[in-house]
Design a protein around this motif. Structure first.
Motif, PDB file in Angstrom:
ATOM      1  N   GLU A 189      50.440  27.319  15.614  1.00 11.60           N
ATOM      2  CA  GLU A 189      50.976  25.961  15.503  1.00 11.60           C
ATOM      3  C   GLU A 189      51.956  25.918  14.331  1.00 11.60           C
ATOM      4  O   GLU A 189      51.681  26.473  13.262  1.00 11.60           O
ATOM      5  CB  GLU A 189      49.847  24.961  15.265  1.00 11.60           C
ATOM      6  CG  GLU A 189      50.341  23.544  15.090  1.00 11.60           C
ATOM      7  CD  GLU A 189      49.236  22.567  14.742  1.00 11.60           C
ATOM      8  OE1 GLU A 189      49.333  21.412  15.166  1.00 11.60           O
ATOM      9  OE2 GLU A 189      48.292  22.958  14.031  1.00 11.60           O
ATOM     10  N   PHE A 190      53.077  25.249  14.545  1.00 15.39           N
ATOM     11  CA  PHE A 190      54.079  25.061  13.506  1.00 15.39           C
ATOM     12  C   PHE A 190      54.217  23.562  13.247  1.00 15.39           C
ATOM     13  O   PHE A 190      54.293  22.778  14.188  1.00 15.39           O
ATOM     14  CB  PHE A 190      55.421  25.663  13.933  1.00 15.39           C
ATOM     15  CG  PHE A 190      55.326  27.143  14.176  1.00 15.39           C
ATOM     16  CD1 PHE A 190      55.401  28.030  13.126  1.00 15.39           C
ATOM     17  CD2 PHE A 190      55.133  27.637  15.459  1.00 15.39           C
ATOM     18  CE1 PHE A 190      55.288  29.400  13.340  1.00 15.39           C
ATOM     19  CE2 PHE A 190      55.024  29.000  15.691  1.00 15.39           C
ATOM     20  CZ  PHE A 190      55.099  29.888  14.627  1.00 15.39           C
ATOM     21  N   VAL A 191      54.237  23.169  11.964  1.00 17.49           N
ATOM     22  CA  VAL A 191      54.229  21.765  11.585  1.00 17.49           C
ATOM     23  C   VAL A 191      55.391  21.490  10.632  1.00 17.49           C
ATOM     24  O   VAL A 191      55.576  22.207   9.639  1.00 17.49           O
ATOM     25  CB  VAL A 191      52.896  21.384  10.889  1.00 17.49           C
ATOM     26  CG1 VAL A 191      52.876  19.911  10.506  1.00 17.49           C
ATOM     27  CG2 VAL A 191      51.713  21.749  11.776  1.00 17.49           C
ATOM     28  N   LYS A 192      56.142  20.434  10.930  1.00 16.44           N
ATOM     29  CA  LYS A 192      57.262  20.040  10.073  1.00 16.44           C
ATOM     30  C   LYS A 192      56.718  19.495   8.761  1.00 16.44           C
ATOM     31  O   LYS A 192      55.787  18.693   8.751  1.00 16.44           O
ATOM     32  CB  LYS A 192      58.099  18.980  10.783  1.00 16.44           C
ATOM     33  CG  LYS A 192      59.428  18.719  10.151  1.00 16.44           C
ATOM     34  CD  LYS A 192      60.260  17.808  11.048  1.00 16.44           C
ATOM     35  CE  LYS A 192      61.703  17.830  10.632  1.00 16.44           C
ATOM     36  NZ  LYS A 192      62.534  17.050  11.549  1.00 16.44           N
ATOM     37  N   GLU A 193      57.290  19.946   7.660  1.00 13.59           N
ATOM     38  CA  GLU A 193      56.888  19.472   6.339  1.00 13.59           C
ATOM     39  C   GLU A 193      57.317  18.025   6.185  1.00 13.59           C
ATOM     40  O   GLU A 193      58.437  17.658   6.555  1.00 13.59           O
ATOM     41  CB  GLU A 193      57.557  20.307   5.246  1.00 13.59           C
ATOM     42  CG  GLU A 193      56.927  21.665   5.073  1.00 13.59           C
ATOM     43  CD  GLU A 193      55.635  21.597   4.285  1.00 13.59           C
ATOM     44  OE1 GLU A 193      55.686  21.522   3.051  1.00 13.59           O
ATOM     45  OE2 GLU A 193      54.578  21.618   4.937  1.00 13.59           O
ATOM     46  N   GLN A 194      56.442  17.206   5.642  1.00 11.75           N
ATOM     47  CA  GLN A 194      56.745  15.794   5.417  1.00 11.75           C
ATOM     48  C   GLN A 194      57.223  15.612   3.994  1.00 11.75           C
ATOM     49  O   GLN A 194      56.665  16.178   3.063  1.00 11.75           O
ATOM     50  CB  GLN A 194      55.503  14.940   5.670  1.00 11.75           C
ATOM     51  CG  GLN A 194      54.965  15.042   7.078  1.00 11.75           C
ATOM     52  CD  GLN A 194      55.956  14.565   8.121  1.00 11.75           C
ATOM     53  OE1 GLN A 194      56.611  13.547   7.950  1.00 11.75           O
ATOM     54  NE2 GLN A 194      56.089  15.305   9.193  1.00 11.75           N
ATOM     55  N   HIS A 195      58.257  14.800   3.806  1.00 12.54           N
ATOM     56  CA  HIS A 195      58.751  14.494   2.467  1.00 12.54           C
ATOM     57  C   HIS A 195      57.846  13.452   1.831  1.00 12.54           C
ATOM     58  O   HIS A 195      57.174  12.685   2.514  1.00 12.54           O
ATOM     59  CB  HIS A 195      60.183  13.959   2.542  1.00 12.54           C
ATOM     60  CG  HIS A 195      61.146  14.965   3.070  1.00 12.54           C
ATOM     61  ND1 HIS A 195      61.552  16.059   2.341  1.00 12.54           N
ATOM     62  CD2 HIS A 195      61.766  15.074   4.264  1.00 12.54           C
ATOM     63  CE1 HIS A 195      62.390  16.774   3.065  1.00 12.54           C
ATOM     64  NE2 HIS A 195      62.535  16.199   4.247  1.00 12.54           N
ATOM     65  N   ASP A 196      57.861  13.423   0.515  1.00 18.43           N
ATOM     66  CA  ASP A 196      57.085  12.417  -0.209  1.00 18.43           C
ATOM     67  C   ASP A 196      57.479  11.014   0.236  1.00 18.43           C
ATOM     68  O   ASP A 196      58.647  10.735   0.432  1.00 18.43           O
ATOM     69  CB  ASP A 196      57.347  12.513  -1.720  1.00 18.43           C
ATOM     70  CG  ASP A 196      56.338  13.360  -2.431  1.00 18.43           C
ATOM     71  OD1 ASP A 196      55.353  13.765  -1.789  1.00 18.43           O
ATOM     72  OD2 ASP A 196      56.534  13.614  -3.628  1.00 18.43           O
ATOM     73  N   LYS A 197      56.491  10.152   0.371  1.00 19.54           N
ATOM     74  CA  LYS A 197      56.770   8.766   0.741  1.00 19.54           C
ATOM     75  C   LYS A 197      57.633   8.098  -0.310  1.00 19.54           C
ATOM     76  O   LYS A 197      58.416   7.221  -0.025  1.00 19.54           O
ATOM     77  CB  LYS A 197      55.460   7.997   0.922  1.00 19.54           C
ATOM     78  CG  LYS A 197      54.676   8.440   2.126  1.00 19.54           C
ATOM     79  CD  LYS A 197      53.388   7.664   2.240  1.00 19.54           C
ATOM     80  CE  LYS A 197      52.574   8.159   3.415  1.00 19.54           C
ATOM     81  NZ  LYS A 197      51.279   7.515   3.499  1.00 19.54           N
ATOM     82  N   GLY A 198      57.503   8.531  -1.548  1.00 19.57           N
ATOM     83  CA  GLY A 198      58.275   7.962  -2.637  1.00 19.57           C
ATOM     84  C   GLY A 198      59.772   8.165  -2.470  1.00 19.57           C
ATOM     85  O   GLY A 198      60.570   7.445  -3.045  1.00 19.57           O
ATOM     86  N   ASP A 199      60.191   9.163  -1.695  1.00 16.52           N
ATOM     87  CA  ASP A 199      61.604   9.408  -1.478  1.00 16.52           C
ATOM     88  C   ASP A 199      62.279   8.258  -0.750  1.00 16.52           C
ATOM     89  O   ASP A 199      63.458   8.008  -0.939  1.00 16.52           O
ATOM     90  CB  ASP A 199      61.808  10.689  -0.632  1.00 16.52           C
ATOM     91  CG  ASP A 199      61.458  11.944  -1.397  1.00 16.52           C
ATOM     92  OD1 ASP A 199      61.265  11.861  -2.627  1.00 16.52           O
ATOM     93  OD2 ASP A 199      61.355  13.011  -0.767  1.00 16.52           O
ATOM     94  N   ASN A 200      61.524   7.546   0.098  1.00 17.19           N
ATOM     95  CA  ASN A 200      62.099   6.467   0.891  1.00 17.19           C
ATOM     96  C   ASN A 200      61.917   5.097   0.258  1.00 17.19           C
ATOM     97  O   ASN A 200      62.457   4.119   0.735  1.00 17.19           O
ATOM     98  CB  ASN A 200      61.477   6.464   2.299  1.00 17.19           C
ATOM     99  CG  ASN A 200      61.829   7.714   3.064  1.00 17.19           C
ATOM    100  OD1 ASN A 200      62.899   8.282   2.880  1.00 17.19           O
ATOM    101  ND2 ASN A 200      60.922   8.160   3.912  1.00 17.19           N
TER     102      ASN A 200
END
Length: 76
Positions: free
Chosen positions: A63-74
């Motif tokens: 399984e390959f999973v996209k890294e999530q950016h910090d919520k603080g970035d948005n």
């Protein structure tokens, strides 16, 4: 240059949040047989915005999973 660069490029271009590939699909994309060294090379995938999730020896899938950016970035 990594022996898995072709696989990492394929994964990063998928744009999917997560997905699975069989060992056979990985070997076809990478152009080389998957072996135990895959575990050492998988950390390179982070540079492409993904990480390796669950590896199933029984089902012969990864399984390959996209890294999530910090919520603080948005939040501004």
């Amino acid at each position: 240059m990594s022996k898995y660069d072709a696989l990492w490029e394929y994964i990063s271009q998928s744009g999917k949040d997560s997905f699975k590939l069989t060992y056979d699909e990985i070997e076809e994309i990478a152009g080389i047989p998957i072996d135990h060294s895959f575990l050492m090379f998988k950390k390179e995938l982070i540079e492409y915005g993904y990480k390796v999730g669950k590896i199933s020896m029984k089902a012969r899938t990864v399984e390959f999973v996209k890294e999530q950016h910090d919520k603080g970035d948005n939040e501004k």
